[in-house]
Design an enzyme around this catalytic site. Structure first.
Site, PDB file in Angstrom:
ATOM      1  N   LYS A  96     -11.633  -3.226   5.680  1.00  0.00           N
ATOM      2  CA  LYS A  96     -10.759  -3.564   6.805  1.00  0.00           C
ATOM      3  C   LYS A  96     -11.462  -4.436   7.833  1.00  0.00           C
ATOM      4  O   LYS A  96     -10.827  -5.269   8.471  1.00  0.00           O
ATOM      5  CB  LYS A  96     -10.213  -2.297   7.457  1.00  0.00           C
ATOM      6  CG  LYS A  96      -9.236  -1.595   6.546  1.00  0.00           C
ATOM      7  CD  LYS A  96      -8.365  -0.638   7.307  1.00  0.00           C
ATOM      8  CE  LYS A  96      -7.304  -0.086   6.364  1.00  0.00           C
ATOM      9  NZ  LYS A  96      -6.528   0.978   6.962  1.00  0.00           N
TER      10      LYS A  96
ATOM     11  N   LYS B 220      -4.333  -0.968  -4.382  1.00  0.00           N
ATOM     12  CA  LYS B 220      -3.425   0.167  -4.170  1.00  0.00           C
ATOM     13  C   LYS B 220      -2.181  -0.262  -3.383  1.00  0.00           C
ATOM     14  O   LYS B 220      -2.214  -1.231  -2.631  1.00  0.00           O
ATOM     15  CB  LYS B 220      -4.152   1.325  -3.481  1.00  0.00           C
ATOM     16  CG  LYS B 220      -4.181   1.245  -1.992  1.00  0.00           C
ATOM     17  CD  LYS B 220      -4.523   2.578  -1.337  1.00  0.00           C
ATOM     18  CE  LYS B 220      -4.543   2.360   0.170  1.00  0.00           C
ATOM     19  NZ  LYS B 220      -4.718   3.519   0.976  1.00  0.00           N
TER      20      LYS B 220
ATOM     21  N   LYS C 224       0.665   0.605   2.844  1.00  0.00           N
ATOM     22  CA  LYS C 224       1.815   0.281   3.664  1.00  0.00           C
ATOM     23  C   LYS C 224       1.649  -0.933   4.555  1.00  0.00           C
ATOM     24  O   LYS C 224       2.615  -1.504   4.993  1.00  0.00           O
ATOM     25  CB  LYS C 224       2.286   1.484   4.477  1.00  0.00           C
ATOM     26  CG  LYS C 224       1.265   2.282   5.243  1.00  0.00           C
ATOM     27  CD  LYS C 224       1.999   3.370   6.030  1.00  0.00           C
ATOM     28  CE  LYS C 224       1.367   4.734   5.957  1.00  0.00           C
ATOM     29  NZ  LYS C 224      -0.004   4.792   6.440  1.00  0.00           N
TER      30      LYS C 224
END
Ligand code: AMP
Ligand code: TRP
Length: 332
Positions: free
Chosen positions: A112, A197, A200
């Site tokens: 991230k 993956k 969201k």
């Protein structure tokens, strides 16, 4: 009685990955067999650039979806993290327990922070310290088990290390928890990029099935899923990740073993049609219950008020004990 804690971040709309990897088991199994607490961990949504109104909206939506998915406030404790001060209080002590090197090794931090930099954004300090807050979420409740998808096992391992270290230094204070990933659905992959993956907060939602997607949207996304160049349907996660993901989803939604299900199909088209219908059927009751809960905002508010009270009552004495153990002077 076994104590369970798990959380979900309101950083985007909940996905099929969240449901199959975590939420379904909370609702169908965990709340019946243990003293379980589930939290919409809103403080964790502030570790990357965020829009206040959106976080507020998504937090409420996540709570409503958890209720729609079958969490029963009569059987478990459902609350919003920021309503219980103990999380932030304990997080600081765990920042004083963790090391810089340990936090920098977290895969999620590496990914991230790199993504933020690549987008020209600065990296918030809280993105680095996030696992200390997550450890606080878990340790404040004397948790035994943490039901999470595969991607969170590294954070739970760190939580264990911090608990053990704290106990060794300051005397026994925390229960040492363990992660309990699900047998199937532990890692649902993006339909457009089956090597990553289904998360969201992706920019492009084409490979992500959201829990509130209309049936036709679900069908379209599944029918357009990226498959592999081969022809016959075989379960091979390494070399055929797209087809393997579809088989995993089918197994998670409709039962059976992915490798055995593969034998029933001679074409990708037929497999996709069955996957689409299985997903639509799994989501149907959820969407219906969500719609009726949205019409009852007072009920959701009451659930959250009571949930926060119950959570506080458990966490308060544990965190007070930790404060005393590290040498902070108790208030008079
Ligand atoms: P998050 O959306 O990161 O807050 O994750 C909430 C829960 O859903 C955690 O237990 C995750 O491990 C799980 N989860 C998130 N995405 C997936 C996925 N694609 N497959 C399986 N589990 C997932
Ligand atoms: N970090 C988790 C995730 O990204 C969410 C989370 C925060 C959590 N605190 C937790 C999960 C405590 C389990 C227990 O999915």
């Amino acid at each position: 009685m076994t104590r369970i804690f798990s959380g979900i971040k309101p950083t985007g709309h909940l996905t099929l990955g969240n449901y199959l990897g975590a939420v379904r088991r909370w609702a169908e199994v965990d709340q019946y067999r243990a003293d379980a607490l589930f939290s919409v961990v809103d403080l964790h949504a502030l570790t990357v650039e965020h829009d206040p109104a959106r976080v507020r909206r998504l937090s409420r939506q996540a709570v409503t979806l958890l209720l729609a998915a079958g969490l029963d406030p009569g059987r478990c404790t459902l609350f919003v993290q920021s309503h219980v001060d103990e999380h932030a209080r304990l997080s600081y002590l765990l920042e004083c327990t963790a090391t810089d090197g340990e936090l920098r090794r977290m895969i999620q931090y590496k990914e991230k922070s790199a993504a933020a930099r690549a987008a020209g954004q600065s990296v918030r300090v809280s993105l680095l310290t996030y696992p200390a807050l997550m450890a606080a979420d878990i340790l404040a409740y004397e948790t035994d088990e943490v039901p999470v998808g595969d991607d969170q096992t590294q954070h739970v391992e760190l939580t264990r290390d911090l608990a053990v270290r704290f106990n060794q230094r300051y005397g026994h204070t925390f229960t040492v928890p363990r992660a309990t990933p699900p047998k199937v659905g532990a890692r649902v992959m993006d339909l457009q990029d089956p090597t990553g993956k289904m998360g969201k907060s992706h920019e492009n939602g084409a490979g992500i099935v959201y829990l509130l997607d209309e049936p036709d949207v679900v069908r379209r996304k599944v029918m357009r899923a990226v498959t592999d160049s081969g022809r016959e349907v075989a379960y091979d996660r390494e070399n055929r990740p797209g087809v393997a993901n579809l088989l995993d989803v089918l197994a998670a939604c409709g039962g059976g073993e992915p490798a055995e299900l593969a034998g029933a199909y001679t074409s990708y088209g037929a497999l996709k049609r069955d996957v689409a219908e299985a997903v639509v059927e799994v989501l149907r009751p959820l969407r219906e219950r969500h719609a009726s809960l949205v019409a009852e905002p007072g009920y959701v508010d009451a659930v959250l008020r009571e949930g926060a009270e119950r959570a506080r009552a458990v966490a308060r004495p544990v965190v007070d004990r930790a404060y005393r153990a590290v040498g902070l002077l108790p208030p008079g």
